[in-house]
Design a protein around this motif. Structure first.
Motif, PDB file in Angstrom:
ATOM      1  N   PRO A  95       0.823  -1.216   0.000  1.00  0.00           N
ATOM      2  CA  PRO A  95       0.000   0.000   0.000  1.00  0.00           C
ATOM      3  C   PRO A  95       0.856   1.265   0.000  1.00  0.00           C
ATOM      4  O   PRO A  95       1.991   1.269   0.478  1.00  0.00           O
ATOM      5  N   ASP A  96       0.287   2.343  -0.524  1.00  0.00           N
ATOM      6  CA  ASP A  96       0.941   3.652  -0.511  1.00  0.00           C
ATOM      7  C   ASP A  96      -0.120   4.683  -0.155  1.00  0.00           C
ATOM      8  O   ASP A  96      -0.740   5.294  -1.014  1.00  0.00           O
ATOM      9  N   THR A  97      -0.341   4.838   1.157  1.00  0.00           N
ATOM     10  CA  THR A  97      -1.411   5.716   1.627  1.00  0.00           C
ATOM     11  C   THR A  97      -0.934   7.125   1.956  1.00  0.00           C
ATOM     12  O   THR A  97      -1.742   8.007   2.243  1.00  0.00           O
ATOM     13  N   GLY A 102      -0.733   4.517   7.907  1.00  0.00           N
ATOM     14  CA  GLY A 102      -1.759   4.113   6.953  1.00  0.00           C
ATOM     15  C   GLY A 102      -1.344   2.904   6.144  1.00  0.00           C
ATOM     16  O   GLY A 102      -2.162   2.007   5.885  1.00  0.00           O
ATOM     17  N   ASP A 103      -0.065   2.860   5.751  1.00  0.00           N
ATOM     18  CA  ASP A 103       0.423   1.719   4.966  1.00  0.00           C
ATOM     19  C   ASP A 103       0.351   0.423   5.771  1.00  0.00           C
ATOM     20  O   ASP A 103      -0.074  -0.614   5.260  1.00  0.00           O
ATOM     21  N   LEU A 104       0.774   0.480   7.036  1.00  0.00           N
ATOM     22  CA  LEU A 104       0.771  -0.726   7.861  1.00  0.00           C
ATOM     23  C   LEU A 104      -0.654  -1.181   8.160  1.00  0.00           C
ATOM     24  O   LEU A 104      -0.954  -2.382   8.173  1.00  0.00           O
ATOM     25  N   ARG A 105      -1.538  -0.237   8.386  1.00  0.00           N
ATOM     26  CA  ARG A 105      -2.936  -0.598   8.615  1.00  0.00           C
ATOM     27  C   ARG A 105      -3.546  -1.229   7.366  1.00  0.00           C
ATOM     28  O   ARG A 105      -4.303  -2.208   7.452  1.00  0.00           O
ATOM     29  N   ALA A 106      -3.229  -0.669   6.210  1.00  0.00           N
ATOM     30  CA  ALA A 106      -3.761  -1.223   4.956  1.00  0.00           C
ATOM     31  C   ALA A 106      -3.193  -2.606   4.697  1.00  0.00           C
ATOM     32  O   ALA A 106      -3.908  -3.507   4.220  1.00  0.00           O
ATOM     33  N   ALA A 157      11.239   2.754   2.438  1.00  0.00           N
ATOM     34  CA  ALA A 157      12.028   3.888   1.943  1.00  0.00           C
ATOM     35  C   ALA A 157      11.234   5.188   2.037  1.00  0.00           C
ATOM     36  O   ALA A 157      11.779   6.234   2.435  1.00  0.00           O
ATOM     37  N   ARG A 158       9.957   5.121   1.699  1.00  0.00           N
ATOM     38  CA  ARG A 158       9.113   6.320   1.796  1.00  0.00           C
ATOM     39  C   ARG A 158       8.988   6.768   3.259  1.00  0.00           C
ATOM     40  O   ARG A 158       9.023   7.966   3.559  1.00  0.00           O
ATOM     41  N   ALA A 159       8.846   5.790   4.158  1.00  0.00           N
ATOM     42  CA  ALA A 159       8.714   6.121   5.578  1.00  0.00           C
ATOM     43  C   ALA A 159       9.986   6.773   6.110  1.00  0.00           C
ATOM     44  O   ALA A 159       9.928   7.726   6.895  1.00  0.00           O
TER      45      ALA A 159
END
Length: 218
Positions: A95-97, A102-106, A157-159
């Motif tokens: 995911p990319d929220t 948000g990513d981990l929840r998704a 990487a985004r995080a």
């Protein structure tokens, strides 16, 4: 790891290869044959489990002669390993929220949704069960998830770029941390996995990430 049935016709038997059975990746015209065999393997695992899966079953349901199956895949273990290999050739991305939370929840919710749907859960659950009964299937399953975890590298990487995770955070360790509590409920304690359980797993992994638990030592 799910798939929809696709028709395929048997191809001419290929000459014996020096590679181990089940490691040859057919291409070109034989791609349809490989997909048909994969679908038959999935159906057989779901219907009969690993102990009940036979080359004869796969031959009957794929339309591929059993002589070809033995020559190309070597037997049931090779068939299961290649089915997992093919299942891992999909286009799944993490995911990319816009946020790590948000990513981990998704990501956790994806697991809950997949295994909460009996139709969606049948194939992956059958593969996991097979891995407890076959070393070859276990090796293939490890490879499947290792590749899946590697795809989570952009998420991490985004995080890191957003300052939400320490540099050096291990994508595989983080992905395992999110999924482990859910798989424990699914396959060990046989508890239901709902949105609350998915959210709790994600928040626990998020807190551990922020604390540097999954960051590689300097």
């Amino acid at each position: 790891m799910t798939s929809r049935a696709r028709s395929g016709a048997p191809s001419a038997p290929e000459p014996p290869s020096s590679q181990a059975p089940g490691t040859v990746r057919p291409g070109g015209r034989t791609a349809r044959t490989r997909a048909a065999v994969r679908d038959a393997v999935l159906t057989g695992l779901v219907e009969h489990g690993y102990p009940g899966l036979t080359v004869e079953y796969v031959a009957e349901h794929s339309g591929v002669h059993k002589t070809t199956l033995y020559r190309r895949w070597g037997g049931v273990e090779g068939l299961v390993a290649d089915a997992l290999d093919l299942a891992g050739e999909d286009s799944w991305t993490p995911p990319d929220t816009g946020s790590l939370q948000g990513d981990l929840r998704a990501l956790a919710q994806e697991i809950a949704d997949t295994f909460g749907d009996p139709a969606g859960a049948a194939a992956p659950a059958a593969f996991i069960a097979a891995a407890f009964q076959s070393d070859r299937a276990a090796e293939a399953l490890r490879g499947f998830y290792a590749e899946r975890f590697a795809r989570c590298a952009p998420l991490v990487a985004r995080a890191v770029e957003r300052g939400e995770a320490p540099a050096g955070t291990d994508p595989g360790a983080l992905a395992r941390a999110v999924s482990a509590p859910l798989f424990l409920r699914l396959f060990i304690t046989r508890e239901p996995v709902d949105a609350a359980a998915a959210g709790q797993a994600a928040e626990a992994a998020l807190a551990a990430t922020r604390a540097g638990v999954y960051a590689s030592p300097a």
